[in-house]
Write an enzyme that holds these catalytic residues in place. Structure first.
Site, PDB file in Angstrom:
ATOM      1  N   LYS A 212      -1.491  10.911   7.988  1.00  0.00           N
ATOM      2  CA  LYS A 212      -1.950   9.914   9.244  1.00  0.00           C
ATOM      3  C   LYS A 212      -1.559   8.622   8.739  1.00  0.00           C
ATOM      4  O   LYS A 212      -2.110   7.928   8.056  1.00  0.00           O
ATOM      5  CB  LYS A 212      -3.600  10.140   9.160  1.00  0.00           C
ATOM      6  CG  LYS A 212      -4.237   8.765   9.643  1.00  0.00           C
ATOM      7  CD  LYS A 212      -4.110   8.759  11.227  1.00  0.00           C
ATOM      8  CE  LYS A 212      -4.577   7.352  11.681  1.00  0.00           C
ATOM      9  NZ  LYS A 212      -3.608   6.263  11.560  1.00  0.00           N
TER      10      LYS A 212
ATOM     11  N   GLU B 282      -6.089   3.089  -2.703  1.00  0.00           N
ATOM     12  CA  GLU B 282      -5.515   2.131  -3.170  1.00  0.00           C
ATOM     13  C   GLU B 282      -5.612   1.126  -2.071  1.00  0.00           C
ATOM     14  O   GLU B 282      -5.310   1.175  -0.857  1.00  0.00           O
ATOM     15  CB  GLU B 282      -3.660   2.401  -3.089  1.00  0.00           C
ATOM     16  CG  GLU B 282      -3.394   3.616  -3.966  1.00  0.00           C
ATOM     17  CD  GLU B 282      -3.452   3.541  -5.235  1.00  0.00           C
ATOM     18  OE1 GLU B 282      -3.521   2.178  -5.523  1.00  0.00           O
ATOM     19  OE2 GLU B 282      -3.386   4.274  -6.055  1.00  0.00           O
TER      20      GLU B 282
ATOM     21  N   CYS C 253       0.062  -5.475  -1.167  1.00  0.00           N
ATOM     22  CA  CYS C 253      -1.326  -5.614  -1.537  1.00  0.00           C
ATOM     23  C   CYS C 253      -1.198  -6.206  -2.855  1.00  0.00           C
ATOM     24  O   CYS C 253      -2.386  -6.703  -3.354  1.00  0.00           O
ATOM     25  CB  CYS C 253      -1.811  -3.989  -1.805  1.00  0.00           C
ATOM     26  SG  CYS C 253      -0.608  -3.063  -2.572  1.00  0.00           S
TER      27      CYS C 253
ATOM     28  N   GLU D 254      -8.692 -11.510   1.055  1.00  0.00           N
ATOM     29  CA  GLU D 254      -7.178 -11.159   1.211  1.00  0.00           C
ATOM     30  C   GLU D 254      -6.715 -11.625   2.657  1.00  0.00           C
ATOM     31  O   GLU D 254      -7.220 -11.158   3.575  1.00  0.00           O
ATOM     32  CB  GLU D 254      -6.997  -9.524   1.137  1.00  0.00           C
ATOM     33  CG  GLU D 254      -5.652  -9.056   1.103  1.00  0.00           C
ATOM     34  CD  GLU D 254      -5.562  -7.528   1.032  1.00  0.00           C
ATOM     35  OE1 GLU D 254      -5.959  -6.824   1.886  1.00  0.00           O
ATOM     36  OE2 GLU D 254      -4.737  -7.193   0.346  1.00  0.00           O
TER      37      GLU D 254
HETATM   38  P1  NAD Z   1      -6.283  -0.036   7.410  1.00  0.00           P
HETATM   39  O1  NAD Z   1      -7.224  -0.097   6.385  1.00  0.00           O
HETATM   40  O2  NAD Z   1      -6.615  -0.960   8.508  1.00  0.00           O
HETATM   41  O3  NAD Z   1      -5.405   1.123   7.714  1.00  0.00           O
HETATM   42  C1  NAD Z   1      -4.968   2.014   6.700  1.00  0.00           C
HETATM   43  C2  NAD Z   1      -5.023   3.256   7.347  1.00  0.00           C
HETATM   44  O4  NAD Z   1      -6.117   3.839   7.625  1.00  0.00           O
HETATM   45  C3  NAD Z   1      -4.142   3.337   8.851  1.00  0.00           C
HETATM   46  O5  NAD Z   1      -3.481   4.647   8.917  1.00  0.00           O
HETATM   47  C4  NAD Z   1      -5.472   3.404   9.722  1.00  0.00           C
HETATM   48  O6  NAD Z   1      -5.129   4.018  10.819  1.00  0.00           O
HETATM   49  C5  NAD Z   1      -6.507   4.149   8.867  1.00  0.00           C
HETATM   50  N1  NAD Z   1      -7.952   3.948   9.166  1.00  0.00           N
HETATM   51  C6  NAD Z   1      -8.403   3.292   9.684  1.00  0.00           C
HETATM   52  N2  NAD Z   1      -9.793   3.253  10.174  1.00  0.00           N
HETATM   53  C7  NAD Z   1      -9.907   4.587   9.586  1.00  0.00           C
HETATM   54  C8  NAD Z   1     -11.073   5.457   9.578  1.00  0.00           C
HETATM   55  N3  NAD Z   1     -12.133   4.952   9.886  1.00  0.00           N
HETATM   56  N4  NAD Z   1     -10.816   6.745   8.739  1.00  0.00           N
HETATM   57  C9  NAD Z   1      -9.836   6.957   8.437  1.00  0.00           C
HETATM   58  N5  NAD Z   1      -8.525   6.260   8.315  1.00  0.00           N
HETATM   59  C10 NAD Z   1      -8.625   5.068   9.036  1.00  0.00           C
HETATM   60  O7  NAD Z   1      -5.103  -1.012   6.504  1.00  0.00           O
HETATM   61  P2  NAD Z   1      -3.851  -1.706   7.170  1.00  0.00           P
HETATM   62  O8  NAD Z   1      -4.158  -2.802   7.782  1.00  0.00           O
HETATM   63  O9  NAD Z   1      -2.930  -0.554   7.730  1.00  0.00           O
HETATM   64  O10 NAD Z   1      -3.050  -2.008   5.841  1.00  0.00           O
HETATM   65  C11 NAD Z   1      -3.159  -3.214   5.224  1.00  0.00           C
HETATM   66  C12 NAD Z   1      -4.266  -3.109   3.673  1.00  0.00           C
HETATM   67  O11 NAD Z   1      -3.580  -2.064   3.094  1.00  0.00           O
HETATM   68  C13 NAD Z   1      -4.260  -4.335   3.012  1.00  0.00           C
HETATM   69  O12 NAD Z   1      -5.663  -4.442   2.777  1.00  0.00           O
HETATM   70  C14 NAD Z   1      -3.516  -3.979   1.730  1.00  0.00           C
HETATM   71  O13 NAD Z   1      -3.842  -4.627   0.611  1.00  0.00           O
HETATM   72  C15 NAD Z   1      -3.765  -2.566   1.609  1.00  0.00           C
HETATM   73  N6  NAD Z   1      -2.597  -1.852   0.880  1.00  0.00           N
HETATM   74  C16 NAD Z   1      -3.067  -1.471  -0.443  1.00  0.00           C
HETATM   75  C17 NAD Z   1      -1.790  -0.837  -1.225  1.00  0.00           C
HETATM   76  C18 NAD Z   1      -2.263  -0.562  -2.542  1.00  0.00           C
HETATM   77  O14 NAD Z   1      -1.330   0.460  -2.998  1.00  0.00           O
HETATM   78  N7  NAD Z   1      -3.532  -0.868  -3.247  1.00  0.00           N
HETATM   79  C19 NAD Z   1      -0.958  -0.709  -0.610  1.00  0.00           C
HETATM   80  C20 NAD Z   1      -0.620  -1.337   0.386  1.00  0.00           C
HETATM   81  C21 NAD Z   1      -1.418  -1.733   1.377  1.00  0.00           C
END
Ligand code: NAD
Length: 495
Positions: free
Chosen positions: A174, A249, A283, A384
């Site tokens: 996804k 993550e 991140c 963040e």
């Molecule tokens: P997000 O949490 O909004 O979305 C991430 C994914 O989750 C997307 O595919 C989204 O569609 C899905 N999602 C959203 N709501 C959901 C739900 N209720 N159930 C299941 N899936 C759902 O994050 P984002 O804005 O896409 O990415 C930015 C964030 O990701 C930042 O906080 C960043 O730090 C983090 N990030 C962490 C790492 C790591 O390795 N630690 C790497 C990259 C990004």
């Protein structure tokens, strides 16, 4: 005429039954692709089909070196199409081309690494305490889900797909709604490499709608999630209710520490790279900077000059260091954080504005921003931002440095800059973080585990051990007794 890009549901390339939407190029706001999102019914169909493919195809039963062959072919195909994929990734999320090339190379390396991990994986024979041979073996789980964010799609998809497939599973991928293109291409590549049909489905769409259905589905045996902490906690709560393992993550607010004896040329370059590469949409961005008070003024002066010299602009240009932000609304959010920092008493040393003129008029650009005059308790030092905003603070002694560095709900990464290797080592060990870089930053090896503590995550990706995330462990005892088990025998050995 239907101009929608087909998505991959249950091994078929077709339109989803969800809403039609367009993805846009963040550098210009122009439409890149139009597609129909997966619907709830599509998700259910894909999961059921993946379950069927897991049971009926020979994938899980193939010998490890045979599965590895497919992963090696995926790596080869990614390398063959590297430039095309890098350009597509640039259009998908607006990262500079030099960065997207590196991400594509890293995705190929990830498939190669997990191919090798797969064919060299060893189960163990444990010391027995009786008349049996005892073993610990690993089995695939069935259908696993990979949920990924928009900031480095090809790399984060590969980090989940490669070990999950190497372990013998079927995968529901996804991707983030705004960046589905590379995930769809990866599915095509897997198909071309000989992966059985229906073993991988790619389901673009809103996380709150279809992501939730994926997580709750009883046939999904594990979720590997990369994204924001609040989404991660929501998924973890659902997982707890169905006793499903998850790996997370999540977000970060990483501390970079510059000690008074640091090599300043290296430290300035490292701090700039740590926060401003990927426009801070990373991140592990080193978004909190602590500098020894004695060198603070000189260091910040050099840092400001470095930030002002960064080449912000067209992501297609070879020399660009910082492209646009992902969406207009994300830029608005970053601007709100900067305004909040000023309200909290901070002063902007550089940046804090949208660049103007030429290429900047259409995309979601923002200047590299350094704010000082705040304490580690300020909201913009604690939350963040996920953008090119650095909060700089002086520190007086090692004890207060470590205390402040650890004073965060996040604990993903940290950086230490010092010529005193004993002190750097000591601080590196004291700092609570999943990864610590000493005299470098944002360097990665697929062979080294990665993950966060506290609100930054659960579990580890990468490394040979990464494959075990996607396997169940099983203990086996193989009896070698000459006689029946003693308990059931009457005295004298006869029943
Ligand atoms: P997000 O949490 O909004 O979305 C991430 C994914 O989750 C997307 O595919 C989204 O569609 C899905 N999602 C959203 N709501 C959901 C739900 N209720 N159930 C299941 N899936 C759902 O994050 P984002 O804005 O896409 O990415 C930015 C964030 O990701 C930042 O906080 C960043 O730090 C983090 N990030 C962490 C790492 C790591 O390795 N630690 C790497 C990259 C990004």
């Amino acid at each position: 005429m239907n101009n929608c890009l087909p998505i991959n549901i249950a091994g078929e390339w077709r339109d989803g039954r969800g809403e039609e939407y367009a993805t846009t190029y963040p550098a210009t706001g122009e439409e890149v692709a139009r597609l129909r999102a997966a619907s709830v019914e599509d998700v259910q169909e894909a999961i059921e089909h993946a379950h069927h493919a897991f049971l009926q195809s020979d994938w899980a039963r193939r010998l490890p070196h045979q599965r590895a062959d497919v992963l090696y072919r995926v790596a080869h195909l990614i390398r063959e199409r590297a430039e095309e994929l890098a350009q597509l990734q640039r259009q998908d999320n607006g990262k500079p081309i030099s960065e997207t090339r590196a991400l594509v190379a890293s995705a190929a390396g990830t498939f190669q690494f997990f191919g090798a991990a797969c064919e060299t994986l060893e189960d163990i024979i444990t010391p027995s305490r009786g008349e049996y041979v005892s073993m610990s073996v690993h089995e695939p789980m069935g259908v696993v889900a990979a949920i990924t964010p928009w900031n480095s799609p090809i790399a984060s998809d590969a980090q989940k797909l490669a070990p999950a497939l190497a372990a013998g599973n079927a995968v529901i991928l996804k991707p983030a709604e705004v960046t589905p293109l590379l995930s769809l291409e990866l599915a095509r590549i897997c198909e071309q490499a000989g992966l059985p049909k229906g073993l991988v489905s790619v389901l673009p769409g809103k996380g709150s709608v279809i992501g939730d259905v994926v997580t709750r589905h009883p046939l999904v045996k594990r979720v590997s999630f990369t994204g924001g902490t609040s989404t991660g906690k929501h998924i973890a709560a659902i997982a707890a209710s169905k006793m499903m393992p998850v790996s997370m993550e999540l977000g970060g607010k990483s501390a970079t520490m510059v000690l008074e004896d640091a090599d300043l040329d290296h430290a300035v370059a490292g701090v700039l790279f740590g926060i401003f590469s990927s426009s801070g949409e990373s991140c592990i961005a080193g978004s909190r900077l602590f500098v020894a008070r004695r060198i603070y003024d000189e260091f910040i002066q050099r840092l400001v000059a470095g930030a002002q010299a960064l080449r912000v602009g067209d992501p297609a240009a070879e020399s660009t260091q910082m492209g646009p932000l992902i969406t207009a609304s994300h830029r608005d959010r970053i601007e709100r954080y900067v305004a909040m920092g000023v309200e909290e008493g901070g002063s902007i040393r550089t940046g804090g504005v949208r660049p103007s003129g030429g290429v900047f008029e259409r995309g979601w650009f923002y200047t590299p921003t350094i704010i000082e005059g705040l304490s580690n308790q300020a909201r913009i030092a604690q939350e963040e931002i996920f953008g090119p905003v650095l909060v700089a603070m002086p520190f007086d002694d090692e004890e207060s440095l470590i205390e402040q560095a650890n004073d965060s709900v996040y604990a993903l990464a940290a950086g230490v800059w010092s010529r005193d290797f004993k002190r750097a080592w000591r601080i590196g060990r004291e700092v609570q973080a999943g990864t610590v870089w000493i005299n470098t930053y944002k360097q990665f090896s697929i062979a080294t585990p990665f993950g966060g503590w506290r609100d930054s995550g659960l579990g580890r990706e990468k490394g040979r051990q990464g494959i075990f995330q996607y396997m169940e462990q099983k203990s086996m005892y193989w009896g070698t007794n000459e006689q029946p088990l003693a308990w059931a025998c009457i005295q004298g050995g006869k029943q």
